[in-house]
Every structure is written in structure tokens, then in C-alpha cells.
Design an enzyme around this catalytic site. Structure first.
Site, PDB file in Angstrom:
ATOM      1  N   TYR A   1      11.623   0.115   8.089  1.00  0.00           N
ATOM      2  CA  TYR A   1      11.170   1.402   8.613  1.00  0.00           C
ATOM      3  C   TYR A   1      12.341   2.233   9.120  1.00  0.00           C
ATOM      4  O   TYR A   1      13.393   1.710   9.482  1.00  0.00           O
ATOM      5  CB  TYR A   1      10.119   1.225   9.712  1.00  0.00           C
ATOM      6  CG  TYR A   1      10.625   0.750  11.055  1.00  0.00           C
ATOM      7  CD1 TYR A   1      10.977   1.665  12.051  1.00  0.00           C
ATOM      8  CD2 TYR A   1      10.729  -0.607  11.349  1.00  0.00           C
ATOM      9  CE1 TYR A   1      11.422   1.233  13.296  1.00  0.00           C
ATOM     10  CE2 TYR A   1      11.155  -1.048  12.575  1.00  0.00           C
ATOM     11  CZ  TYR A   1      11.517  -0.118  13.558  1.00  0.00           C
ATOM     12  OH  TYR A   1      11.961  -0.547  14.786  1.00  0.00           O
ATOM     13  N   CYS A   2      12.122   3.553   9.128  1.00  0.00           N
ATOM     14  CA  CYS A   2      13.071   4.496   9.727  1.00  0.00           C
ATOM     15  C   CYS A   2      12.267   5.425  10.636  1.00  0.00           C
ATOM     16  O   CYS A   2      11.244   5.022  11.185  1.00  0.00           O
ATOM     17  CB  CYS A   2      13.864   5.242   8.651  1.00  0.00           C
ATOM     18  SG  CYS A   2      12.869   6.210   7.493  1.00  0.00           S
ATOM     19  N   TRP A   3      12.709   6.657  10.815  1.00  0.00           N
ATOM     20  CA  TRP A   3      12.046   7.556  11.769  1.00  0.00           C
ATOM     21  C   TRP A   3      10.650   7.960  11.297  1.00  0.00           C
ATOM     22  O   TRP A   3       9.666   7.806  12.013  1.00  0.00           O
ATOM     23  CB  TRP A   3      12.925   8.782  11.985  1.00  0.00           C
ATOM     24  CG  TRP A   3      12.327   9.828  12.885  1.00  0.00           C
ATOM     25  CD1 TRP A   3      11.895  11.065  12.542  1.00  0.00           C
ATOM     26  CD2 TRP A   3      12.098   9.707  14.294  1.00  0.00           C
ATOM     27  NE1 TRP A   3      11.395  11.732  13.638  1.00  0.00           N
ATOM     28  CE2 TRP A   3      11.506  10.918  14.732  1.00  0.00           C
ATOM     29  CE3 TRP A   3      12.305   8.679  15.226  1.00  0.00           C
ATOM     30  CZ2 TRP A   3      11.141  11.152  16.049  1.00  0.00           C
ATOM     31  CZ3 TRP A   3      11.937   8.915  16.548  1.00  0.00           C
ATOM     32  CH2 TRP A   3      11.372  10.135  16.949  1.00  0.00           C
TER      33      TRP A   3
END
Length: 345
Positions: free
Chosen positions: A89-91
Site C-alpha cells: 500500500y501507499c497513500w
């Protein structure tokens, strides 16, 4: 189907590819940080995006991301088996996590991207901290400062009880002198993540033991729904002799023995409340290293009156409360007390 926050437990590993600064502020509990852009690189790409164009930003960003992913492939993923199944995951669940997920999938790993990224996770935590607290029955451990409440929670946990130690999660002992040496408090978001994670693992059929906290622990706020549920719960009230409390506090705050100027400065913040004459007298005890006398004075003149007012306002006595007398607050004494409490629960 994209992976959601409800699927977190289904993966071998959770990988946060955001920058170290983003990760430090908050992250999914148990996640590891394999940034595809470090803090400086992320700032550089963001500046290009705003001041030049999205095309130039993506071109530079792609080169940076590719180099960083190559390093992670050499270091972190080199020994992973084909069955390895990570969640990335990222932002927002966009290009940063998408880049690593794509490459891992091309290698043959069953990698998946978290739908909505950290923002979706954060929305989930906020919603759950409204819903979860009311599911549990709490036993609120109360007692004046130095009663060994935190140590008792630890003893209860060692006996197999469900314990929510908010001061441990907040890295603070919950008073003017409660800051831990060389350990800053987490961010508010990180604290809430820790509270959510603890609650999400509890069994609603069993009681949860928690200390009689106020709305704030140091600089951090206890979630509103949790503090409301705690204040509506039965209390376990500890009665501990003054001498035992003085001994316990002297042990817990031993770090101040080597930093008298800090404790004198902290005491100074109470001048408006207790008056300059009292503060000067306390600071003189610090200068003389008269620790037992200082602790006794602080308890009798400040902590006990303050705590009793707070307790009567926020955790008022009820017929369902239980009182436990604890003469011995040593490790073995608290283990015995924990057994008595659990037997009476």
C-alpha cells in the site's frame, strides 16, 4: 477483487511503500517500510509536479522508483519463496504501490495492492474507533498515583487477561512528570492505530482491563467513544499504603535522580495552581535529593487531591465497584492481586 482493510490478516506481510516520514507518522500495525521514494525524493517529485508538469515529475519519479525497487528486490525479496503473498500500500493505492505490486506479480508472487491505500485504512480506523469500544465490558483499575495500576495491568496480562494499556500505547505515564526518558510519544494517528489494533483483537465475551485514564495522556487524546465506555464501566478500586506508593514512584521515576533540573522545570509549571511558595519548597527538596520527602509532598499536596477530584467526576463510585487492599505492590504481590481480581471477576 481488490484487497481491502478487512483482508489484512490474509497476507504473509504488509508492505508500506510510502516515504519514511509518512511511515513514522502512522502505518498499519505490523507493516514494514520499503519506500519506493524517500522523503527527499518525494519532495523533489512533488515540486516538479507543481512547478513544471506532471509529465516531468512522472519521468523523474519513474527512474527513482525503479532504482529503489531494484534495491528492495536485491535485499528484501531475494529469499522469498514463490508462495510468498504480500499486501502493498501507499497513500491512495496509486502509482507507488502499483509499481511494486506490478513487478512482484510479474516475478510470480501473489502480491496484491490495498484498495484505497493508507487513506482507506485511516477511514476504517476512525470508523472502528466509534464502533468497537461499545462492544466490550471494561474493568477500570483505579487508585491514587503510585498504586501500581500500570504494573497491575501487566500482571493481569501475564495471567491471560485482556488488557488495554493506554499509557503503554501512548508512551507516557499520564501526568505532568509522565514523559518517558528518551522515548517521544507517537503521533495521534499512530496512537489511534495502536488502540484500534488492540481492540480489534479482543474477545467481546471477556472483560477488558484498563486504567482510569483522563481524556488526554500527555499530548494524546483518548478516542471519545472509548473514554465514554470506560466511564460507564465498573471500577476496581485499589487501596495502597502511602509508604508503598512512595517506594513504587521512586522506582518508576528513578530517571529524575540523574536529571534534577528537568523535574524542577516541570514542577515550575504548577506555580499558578499551587503557588510559588509551595513550588520553591518542592524544588528545594530536589536540590537536597530528598526523594521520599518530595514524593510524599507531591502526593499529599498535589496528586491525591487532583486525582480524587477527577475520579469523583469521571469514575464515580457505584454499587458494582470492587475494592482491593494491596499492602504488597512488588512483582509477586501484584501477581497475587491479579489472581484475586480474576477469581472475583
Amino acid at each position: 477483487m481488490p484487497a481491502t482493510v478487512a483482508d489484512l490478516a490474509a497476507f504473509d506481510e504488509i508492505i508500506d511503500v510510502r516515504s519514511p516520514g509518512e511511515f513514522a507518522e502512522d502505518h498499519i500495525p505490523g507493516a514494514i517500510n520499503l519506500p519506493v521514494l524517500d522523503d527527499a525524493e518525494r519532495e523533489r517529485v512533488g515540486t516538479l509536479y507543481k512547478q513544471v508538469s506532471s509529465f516531468e515529475a512522472k519521468k523523474i519519479g519513474a527512474a527513482l522508483v525503479s532504482r529503489n525497487i531494484a534495491q528492495h528486490l536485491d535485499a528484501w525479496f531475494a529469499d522469498k519463496p514463490k508462495s510468498y503473498r504480500p499486501l502493498v500500500y501507499c497513500w491512495r493505492g496509486g502509482s507507488r504501490s502499483g509499481s511494486l505490486t506490478h513487478i512482484l506479480q510479474k516475478i510470480g508472487f501473489a502480491a496484491m495492492q490495498l484498495d484505497g491505500g493508507y487513506k482507506a485504512y485511516r477511514r476504517h480506523v476512525v470508523a472502528e474507533l466509534v464502533r468497537l469500544p461499545s462492544l466490550f465490558s471494561y474493568r477500570v483499575v483505579s487508585g491514587p498515583t503510585g498504586s501500581g495500576k500500570s504494573r497491575l495491568l501487566q500482571a493481569l496480562a501475564e495471567q491471560g487477561a485482556q488488557v488495554l494499556d493506554l499509557e503503554e500505547l501512548a508512551a507516557h505515564r499520564g501526568s505532568l512528570l509522565g514523559a518517558l526518558p528518551d522515548q517521544p510519544q507517537p503521533s495521534q494517528k499512530s496512537f489511534e492505530s495502536a488502540v484500534w489494533f488492540a481492540l480489534s483483537r479482543f474477545d467481546p465475551a471477556r472483560p477488558v482491563f484498563v486504567e482510569s485514564e483522563s481524556k488526554k495522556i500527555g499530548a494524546l487524546r483518548v478516542p471519545d467513544a472509548l473514554i465514554a465506555a470506560m466511564r460507564a464501566s465498573r471500577c476496581l478500586r485499589l487501596e495502597v499504603p502511602l509508604a508503598a506508593r512512595i517506594q513504587l514512584l521512586t522506582e518508576d521515576y528513578v530517571h529524575f535522580l540523574h536529571d534534577p533540573e528537568t523535574i524542577k522545570r516541570q514542577l515550575g509549571y504548577l506555580t499558578a495552581l499551587r503557588g510559588s511558595e509551595t513550588i520553591v519548597a518542592w524544588q528545594a527538596l530536589v536540590d537536597r535529593q530528598a526523594w521520599p520527602e518530595l514524593v510524599a509532598a507531591l502526593l499529599e499536596q498535589h496528586y491525591d487531591p487532583t486525582y480524587l477530584r477527577s475520579l469523583s467526576r469521571n469514575y464515580a463510585a457505584s454499587a458494582n465497584d470492587q475494592t482491593f487492599h494491596a499492602e504488597d505492590v512488588s512483582a509477586s504481590g501484584l501477581q497475587q492481586l491479579a489472581r484475586e481480581i480474576l477469581a472475583a471477576a
